[in-house]
Design a protein around this motif. Structure first.
Motif, PDB file in Angstrom:
ATOM      1  N   ALA A 235       7.991   8.380   8.254  1.00  0.00           N
ATOM      2  CA  ALA A 235       7.523   7.647   7.075  1.00  0.00           C
ATOM      3  C   ALA A 235       6.577   6.524   7.486  1.00  0.00           C
ATOM      4  O   ALA A 235       5.559   6.279   6.808  1.00  0.00           O
ATOM      5  N   ALA A 236       6.879   5.843   8.580  1.00  0.00           N
ATOM      6  CA  ALA A 236       6.014   4.754   9.043  1.00  0.00           C
ATOM      7  C   ALA A 236       4.619   5.281   9.392  1.00  0.00           C
ATOM      8  O   ALA A 236       3.606   4.634   9.089  1.00  0.00           O
ATOM      9  N   ILE A 237       4.558   6.457  10.018  1.00  0.00           N
ATOM     10  CA  ILE A 237       3.258   7.065  10.340  1.00  0.00           C
ATOM     11  C   ILE A 237       2.486   7.370   9.057  1.00  0.00           C
ATOM     12  O   ILE A 237       1.270   7.125   8.964  1.00  0.00           O
ATOM     13  N   CYS A 238       3.205   7.907   8.072  1.00  0.00           N
ATOM     14  CA  CYS A 238       2.552   8.212   6.784  1.00  0.00           C
ATOM     15  C   CYS A 238       2.038   6.938   6.108  1.00  0.00           C
ATOM     16  O   CYS A 238       0.919   6.912   5.574  1.00  0.00           O
ATOM     17  N   PHE A 239       2.835   5.863   6.142  1.00  0.00           N
ATOM     18  CA  PHE A 239       2.418   4.613   5.521  1.00  0.00           C
ATOM     19  C   PHE A 239       1.222   4.003   6.252  1.00  0.00           C
ATOM     20  O   PHE A 239       0.305   3.446   5.623  1.00  0.00           O
ATOM     21  N   LEU A 240       1.220   4.095   7.583  1.00  0.00           N
ATOM     22  CA  LEU A 240       0.077   3.589   8.354  1.00  0.00           C
ATOM     23  C   LEU A 240      -1.191   4.366   8.026  1.00  0.00           C
ATOM     24  O   LEU A 240      -2.273   3.773   7.895  1.00  0.00           O
ATOM     25  N   ALA A 241      -1.035   5.699   7.916  1.00  0.00           N
ATOM     26  CA  ALA A 241      -2.197   6.514   7.545  1.00  0.00           C
ATOM     27  C   ALA A 241      -2.684   6.150   6.145  1.00  0.00           C
ATOM     28  O   ALA A 241      -3.902   6.081   5.886  1.00  0.00           O
ATOM     29  N   SER A 242      -1.743   5.906   5.232  1.00  0.00           N
ATOM     30  CA  SER A 242      -2.111   5.537   3.863  1.00  0.00           C
ATOM     31  C   SER A 242      -2.853   4.202   3.832  1.00  0.00           C
ATOM     32  O   SER A 242      -3.896   4.067   3.171  1.00  0.00           O
ATOM     33  N   ILE A 243      -2.342   3.235   4.559  1.00  0.00           N
ATOM     34  CA  ILE A 243      -2.979   1.913   4.593  1.00  0.00           C
ATOM     35  C   ILE A 243      -4.363   1.990   5.239  1.00  0.00           C
ATOM     36  O   ILE A 243      -5.328   1.376   4.753  1.00  0.00           O
ATOM     37  N   SER A 244      -4.456   2.770   6.317  1.00  0.00           N
ATOM     38  CA  SER A 244      -5.749   2.908   7.008  1.00  0.00           C
ATOM     39  C   SER A 244      -6.804   3.517   6.093  1.00  0.00           C
ATOM     40  O   SER A 244      -7.991   3.140   6.151  1.00  0.00           O
ATOM     41  N   ALA A 245      -6.388   4.477   5.278  1.00  0.00           N
ATOM     42  CA  ALA A 245      -7.335   5.100   4.352  1.00  0.00           C
ATOM     43  C   ALA A 245      -7.638   4.204   3.153  1.00  0.00           C
ATOM     44  O   ALA A 245      -8.746   4.239   2.593  1.00  0.00           O
ATOM     45  N   PHE A 246      -6.665   3.371   2.752  1.00  0.00           N
ATOM     46  CA  PHE A 246      -6.825   2.567   1.542  1.00  0.00           C
ATOM     47  C   PHE A 246      -7.683   1.324   1.761  1.00  0.00           C
ATOM     48  O   PHE A 246      -8.415   0.895   0.852  1.00  0.00           O
ATOM     49  N   ILE A 247      -7.629   0.757   2.972  1.00  0.00           N
ATOM     50  CA  ILE A 247      -8.348  -0.502   3.212  1.00  0.00           C
ATOM     51  C   ILE A 247      -9.856  -0.373   2.963  1.00  0.00           C
ATOM     52  O   ILE A 247     -10.445  -1.224   2.279  1.00  0.00           O
ATOM     53  N   ILE A 251     -11.908  -2.527   0.128  1.00  0.00           N
ATOM     54  CA  ILE A 251     -13.050  -3.401   0.456  1.00  0.00           C
ATOM     55  C   ILE A 251     -14.254  -3.051  -0.414  1.00  0.00           C
ATOM     56  O   ILE A 251     -14.942  -3.941  -0.959  1.00  0.00           O
ATOM     57  N   ASP A 252     -14.508  -1.738  -0.577  1.00  0.00           N
ATOM     58  CA  ASP A 252     -15.625  -1.315  -1.442  1.00  0.00           C
ATOM     59  C   ASP A 252     -15.400  -1.765  -2.881  1.00  0.00           C
ATOM     60  O   ASP A 252     -16.343  -2.194  -3.567  1.00  0.00           O
ATOM     61  N   TYR A 253     -14.162  -1.682  -3.339  1.00  0.00           N
ATOM     62  CA  TYR A 253     -13.866  -2.070  -4.731  1.00  0.00           C
ATOM     63  C   TYR A 253     -14.064  -3.578  -4.930  1.00  0.00           C
ATOM     64  O   TYR A 253     -14.602  -4.016  -5.952  1.00  0.00           O
ATOM     65  N   ILE A 254     -13.634  -4.371  -3.928  1.00  0.00           N
ATOM     66  CA  ILE A 254     -13.802  -5.825  -4.034  1.00  0.00           C
ATOM     67  C   ILE A 254     -15.284  -6.199  -4.028  1.00  0.00           C
ATOM     68  O   ILE A 254     -15.725  -7.092  -4.770  1.00  0.00           O
ATOM     69  N   ASN A 255     -16.078  -5.501  -3.210  1.00  0.00           N
ATOM     70  CA  ASN A 255     -17.501  -5.850  -3.083  1.00  0.00           C
ATOM     71  C   ASN A 255     -18.335  -5.326  -4.240  1.00  0.00           C
ATOM     72  O   ASN A 255     -19.311  -5.972  -4.642  1.00  0.00           O
ATOM     73  N   THR A 256     -18.012  -4.138  -4.748  1.00  0.00           N
ATOM     74  CA  THR A 256     -18.883  -3.502  -5.749  1.00  0.00           C
ATOM     75  C   THR A 256     -18.213  -3.306  -7.105  1.00  0.00           C
ATOM     76  O   THR A 256     -18.889  -3.020  -8.096  1.00  0.00           O
ATOM     77  N   GLY A 257     -16.893  -3.418  -7.139  1.00  0.00           N
ATOM     78  CA  GLY A 257     -16.185  -3.151  -8.396  1.00  0.00           C
ATOM     79  C   GLY A 257     -16.079  -1.673  -8.681  1.00  0.00           C
ATOM     80  O   GLY A 257     -15.672  -1.284  -9.793  1.00  0.00           O
ATOM     81  N   MET A 258     -16.418  -0.832  -7.699  1.00  0.00           N
ATOM     82  CA  MET A 258     -16.368   0.615  -7.896  1.00  0.00           C
ATOM     83  C   MET A 258     -15.577   1.265  -6.749  1.00  0.00           C
ATOM     84  O   MET A 258     -15.320   0.645  -5.706  1.00  0.00           O
ATOM     85  N   VAL A 259     -15.202   2.531  -6.965  1.00  0.00           N
ATOM     86  CA  VAL A 259     -14.478   3.303  -5.948  1.00  0.00           C
ATOM     87  C   VAL A 259     -15.337   4.512  -5.581  1.00  0.00           C
ATOM     88  O   VAL A 259     -15.171   5.610  -6.143  1.00  0.00           O
TER      89      VAL A 259
END
Length: 303
Positions: A235-247, A251-259
Motif C-alpha cells: 500500500a505504501a508503494i501505491c501511495f508513493l506512486a499516487s503522490i508522485s503522479a499527483f504532484i 502544480i499545473d493546477y495551481i499555476n494555470t487553474g487547469m488540469v
C-alpha cells in the motif's frame, strides 16, 4: 525414564549413514534410532538396517515429506533430528537434548554458523545464502536465531504434535523456524561443531533453486504471519506512486487553474484507490491472524 528418538532423514547416504547410526548408538545408547529412507537408489536402507536402526520408507520425494512422516509416526518425549551425511557430531547430542528434557525449550537448534561452518563449507554461495536467510528472518520476524538452516535439532513432544510441515523440500527448516517464532515457542540455540562431508559424499541442496524456494518461503510467511506489514508495504508503494503522479498535476493546477495532464490524474487516483484496498486487506487479515493465534494458544492450554 523419558523416551528419546533419533530421527535421520536419508537420501543416498550409503557412505555415511552407517557411521552416523553407530556414533549415535554410542552417544545415546538409551535412544531409539530411526532412519527414514526417501527413495534412495543406493544401499542406504540396507546399511541402516544392518547397523540396528529401524528403517522406514517415504515414497514421496522431498525432505519436507520425510519430516512430516516422522512427526506423524514417532511417539517420544524428545526427538533429535540429524542429517545422515555425518556433518553433525553425535557427541554433542546431549547438549541439544538437555533443554528439552529439562523442560526449558520446545526446539533446540544446533548453531553451525558461529563455529566452523563458514570456514569448512566449500560452497561459498551456501554461506552467503545462509547469512542472507538469517538476516531476513531477524529483520522481518524479530528473531534472534543465528542458524535457520541447520539440520541438527531437538524437539519436545508438544512441538512435534503441533508443528505443521507444509513445504516439500529443504525450505522446511525455514518454515519450521518462522512458525516456532510466530507461535512463541521456546527456542534455544546451542553452538555445535560442523565438519565437511567426507570425500565422495555430495549435498543434495541446489544453491540457486533451493535458495529461491527458501526466500519465497520467507515472503509467503511474512504475508501469512505479518499481513499488516506485508500489505502495508505494498500500500505504501501505491501511495508513493499516487503522490508522485499527483504532484505535477497539482502544480499545473495551481499555476494555470487547469488540469492538462488528465490521464496522469486518473493514474494517481487509481494508485491511491489500489493502496486503500490493499491496506484494508492487510487490516482484515491482521485481525484474522490475531484471532487464530489466540485460538492456537487456547488449544495449547487445553492440551
Amino acid at each position: 525414564m523419558k523416551k528419546i528418538a533419533v530421527l535421520i532423514p536419508c537420501y543416498n547416504e550409503e557412505l555415511t549413514v552407517g557411521k552416523v547410526i553407530k556414533d549415535f548408538q554410542q552417544s545415546l545408547p538409551e535412544a531409539d534410532i530411526y532412519v527414514y529412507d526417501n527413495n534412495s537408489t543406493d544401499r542406504t536402507a540396507e546399511i541402516a538396517a544392518s547397523c540396528g536402526a529401524a528403517v522406514r520408507h517415504v515414497p514421496i520425494q522431498g525432505k519436507g515429506f520425510v519430516v512430516r512422516q516422522m512427526f506423524q509416526d514417532i511417539q517420544a518425549d524428545c526427538c533429535l533430528m540429524v542429517d545422515g551425511d555425518d556433518t553433525y557430531p553425535a557427541e554433542e547430542a546431549q547438549k541439544l537434548l538437555q533443554p528439552i528434557l529439562n523442560n526449558e525449550a520446545d526446539m533446540v537448534c544446533g548453531d553451525r554458523l558461529s563455529t566452523t561452518y563458514l570456514h569448512l563449507n566449500k560452497r561459498r554461495f551456501h554461506n552467503i545464502g545462509n547469512l542472507l536467510v538469517c538476516k531476513m528472518i531477524k529483520i522481518f520476524f524479530h528473531s534472534r536465531i543465528s542458524d535457520v538452516m541447520t539440520g541438527y535439532r531437538a524437539f519436545s513432544a508438544e512441538f512435534i504434535r503441533l508443528c505443521p510441515i507444509m513445504k516439500p523440500g529443504f525450505e522446511l527448516e525455514t518454515e519450521m523456524t518462522i512458525w516456532a517464532v510466530e507461535r512463541r515457542f521456546r527456542i534455544r540455540e546451542i553452538p555445535v561443531t560442523y565438519r565437511d562431508r567426507p570425500a565422495g559424499s555430495h549435498s543434495k541442496l541446489n544453491t540457486v533453486k533451493d535458495g529461491f524456494k527458501v526466500i519465497n518461503t520467507i515472503i509467503r510467511s511474512l504475508r501469512d504471519y505479518r499481513p499488516l506489514f506485508f500489505f502495508g508495504m505494498i500500500a505504501a508503494i501505491c501511495f508513493l506512486a499516487s503522490i508522485s503522479a499527483f504532484i505535477p498535476v497539482l502544480i499545473d493546477y495551481i499555476n494555470t487553474g487547469m488540469v492538462p495532464k488528465f490521464p496522469t490524474l486518473i493514474c494517481s487516483v487509481f494508485c491511491a484507490a489500489i493502496g486503500c484496498i490493499v491496506l484494508t486487506c492487510g487490516l482484515i487479515l491482521h485481525s484474522i491472524n490475531n484471532h487464530f493465534a489466540s485460538l492456537f494458544e487456547l488449544m495449547r492450554k487445553r492440551n
